[in-house]
Motif scaffolding. Structure first.
Motif: not given
Ligand SMILES: NC(=O)c1ccc[n+]([C@@H]2O[C@H](COP(=O)([O-])OP(=O)(O)OC[C@H]3O[C@@H](n4cnc5c(N)ncnc54)[C@H](OP(=O)(O)O)[C@@H]3O)[C@@H](O)[C@H]2O)c1
Length: 283
Positions: A42, A69, A74, A77, A97, A119
């Motif tokens: 977004p 990702a 979300k 949506e 997750a 990951p």
């Molecule tokens: N972080 C970890 O270590 C980890 C480990 C395993 C699994 N995960 C999984 O990976 C996923 C992402 O986690 P994260 O830590 O990367 O979260 P994050 O840093 O908060 O990133 C979330 C991303 O989602 C985008 N977003 C928000 N609303 C959206 C929409 N309506 N449409 C499309 N994109 C949207 C955000 O966009 P903007 O950049 O524009 O704000 C951002 O790029 C999660 O489901 C989590 O469970 C994460």
């Protein structure tokens, strides 16, 4: 000659925050051509060397590979907008997750294959751990091999036989870097309490963890043996370990309680995602 690993054209990343960015960093470091990728987020915040757009409507041709990702909350949506672009030759890889395959299949009924990937952040430097789980993989061996190759390029990738094991792997490896970070920070604080500067204390804490794990990995040595080789009988380390181990294995219990709490939250997220609306009502 080995075939060059190539992302399908087009590949969409829906969301590219910490984890999406880490995966792209890892693929970039591994020499993958990032041209097929379109990031949809977004904010439209640019990602180096990758086409970035702010909405699914601006992304272009239907994707062959979609990486989910964004945060699990979300899902509805995003699914409402994405579903029409996900066809019967699209592979969906979900990083969400806790969100089970069945919940994803309800949202994307027509997609060719769905794989859950769990990951951890070191994928950015190609030293990650990635748990993988897919449905009906015998029939989709080619998709499985392809996803396996993509994630093996980021470190240690392994398939689990069920989603409980994927959750277990995620609770240790997915969240693990946060716990290791806290341990290194605690070691740093202890060094500072002994009079070291923060910079020195942080550097030696980090290098100690890195060096210990590197050595054990290189030697195929288990951690009990490492600890034994450091601690001489009745010496200083043994006095320290007596506190960590204690009568009641205080560190083991603390880590177990930490992982239990994360697992409970994972179960809550899974339950939320299970409360799925029928696809017809999403459109
Ligand atoms: N972080 C970890 O270590 C980890 C480990 C395993 C699994 N995960 C999984 O990976 C996923 C992402 O986690 P994260 O830590 O990367 O979260 P994050 O840093 O908060 O990133 C979330 C991303 O989602 C985008 N977003 C928000 N609303 C959206 C929409 N309506 N449409 C499309 N994109 C949207 C955000 O966009 P903007 O950049 O524009 O704000 C951002 O790029 C999660 O489901 C989590 O469970 C994460």
């Amino acid at each position: 000659m080995a075939t060059v690993l190539q992302l399908p054209q087009p590949t969409w990343f829906i969301g590219c925050g910490n984890m999406g960015g880490a995966i792209i960093d890892g693929w970039r470091a591994g020499g993958l051509d990032l041209n097929p990728i379109t990031v949809i987020r977004p904010s439209g915040t640019p990602v180096a060397g990758v086409r970035t757009v702010a909405s699914i409507g601006d992304a272009g041709f239907e994707p062959k590979l979609v990486v989910l990702a964004f945060k699990p909350q979300k899902l509805d949506e995003v699914a409402a907008q994405l579903r029409q672009y996900v066809g019967n030759d699209t592979i969906v890889v979900s990083l969400l997750a806790g969100v089970e395959l069945q919940s994803l299949r309800h949202r994307f009924p027509d997609t060719f294959a769905i794989v859950r990937a769990m990951p951890n952040l070191p994928v950015a430097v190609r030293r990650g751990v990635v748990g993988l789980y897919g449905e009906n993989l015998d029939a989709q061996a080619q998709a499985q091999r392809f996803v396996n190759d993509l994630f093996s390029a980021l470190g240690f990738a392994m398939w689990t036989s069920d989603e409980q094991r994927l959750a277990a792997l995620g609770s240790v490896a997915g969240a693990g870097p946060a716990y290791v970070a806290r341990f290194v920070a605690a070691l740093t604080k202890a060094g500072m309490a002994r009079g070291l500067t923060e910079e020195i204390a942080a550097t030696i804490a980090q290098e100690t963890v890195l060096g210990t794990v590197w050595m054990a990995s290189a030697n195929h040595e288990d951690m009990a043996s490492v600890a034994r080789r450091v601690a001489s009988p009745n010496g200083t380390t043994e006095a320290g370990l007596a506190v960590l181990d204690g009568d009641e294995h205080v560190l083991d219990r603390l880590i177990a309680a930490t992982i239990d709490a994360a697992a409970r939250r994972g179960a809550e997220l899974a339950a939320e995602a299970r409360r799925v609306e029928e696809p017809a009502r999403l459109s």
